[in-house]
Scaffold this active site. Sequence first.
Site, PDB file in Angstrom:
ATOM      1  CD  GLU A   1      -7.236  -1.890  -1.994  1.00 19.95           C
ATOM      2  OE1 GLU A   1      -7.723  -2.871  -1.432  1.00 19.95           O
ATOM      3  OE2 GLU A   1      -6.137  -1.387  -1.687  1.00 19.95           O
TER       4      GLU A   1
ATOM      5  CG  HIS B   1      -2.156  -0.749   1.096  1.00 20.58           C
ATOM      6  ND1 HIS B   1      -3.356  -0.348   1.653  1.00 20.58           N
ATOM      7  CD2 HIS B   1      -2.431  -1.911   0.457  1.00 20.58           C
ATOM      8  CE1 HIS B   1      -4.302  -1.221   1.361  1.00 20.58           C
ATOM      9  NE2 HIS B   1      -3.756  -2.185   0.638  1.00 20.58           N
TER      10      HIS B   1
END
EC number: 1.1.98.2
Length: 336
Positions: A110, A41
């Site tokens: 995402e 991430h």
Amino acid sequence: MTIPLRFGYKASSEQFGPNELLDFGVLAEEMGFDSVFLSDHLQPWMHDGGHAPNALPWLGALGARTERVIIGTSVLTPTFRYHPGVIAQVFATLGVMYPGRVVLGVGTGEALNEVTLGLEWPEAPERFQRLKEAITIINELWAGERVTYEGTYYSVKDATIYDRPEQKVPIYIGASGPAATRLAGRIAEGYITTSGKDPELYTEKLLPALDDGLSKAGRTRDDVDTLMEVKVSYHPDHDTALEKTRFWAPLALTAEEKMSVHDPIEMQRLANELPIERAASRFIVSTDPDEHVERIARYVDLGFRHLVFHDPGHDQEQFLRMYGEEILPRLRKRFA
């Protein structure tokens, strides 16, 4: 081939800094876990108390400090922040350094990790096509001496990966819907999904899609590693086990609620509005080790061969020792 039953540890890169997380990965090997995976991430789910160490140098460090465990991403997006050719080079290098131990787990991504860099965030069909193209490029670079590829989204010209492992790094596709699951069955060495959803999602949609993809490729379940990230929260006190899940409340948000959110502060606001019961809904929450074993076993009974455990608490050492001493031996005995 027959896929062995494995039990892994999900290192929570959204919750811990890289050095502390590295110690947890080493302890996981010491406690008998078979694998250590982490996500990649740019930003965490929660702003307050969140972390986001980069997975690529971290995996290299973990490989150097361990001897046995499989190490990999669950998952990394090779389509926006990274060009697929760069990921091909990175994981080829890791595969040379730690032969037979490295897994490249990929997904469609995402907004949280891409939009903040000014990158576009297309609709799901395009993200899916980008992932297919990225995997094609990675595999061609790993297989060929000299590669030129002109795709819809990416291209390489006269490209060579000069340091490639003798044993191919397996690619696992992470998926929560039938299309990407079917793709995993067709072209990947592994399939990743997550626990705590409606059982019919697995039995009626995902696993049939996996089997359909496998059938189209002339393969069977014995040709693909089926990895389930199992969300678990154990503590002798039930209220504490329940409250531990609060930091990971974003997992309980629906795809529609969170997929377009690019700001951890906004994600945290949405998550904090959830009651604790919904925040905990994705987790096996129990004070009883035997109940953990029984509920985990359901995923093995569904056909998953690689269970990677994610605990939401801040005391990861306590979790690793308890699971290593109490849960893994019982699971191995049950499925010996």
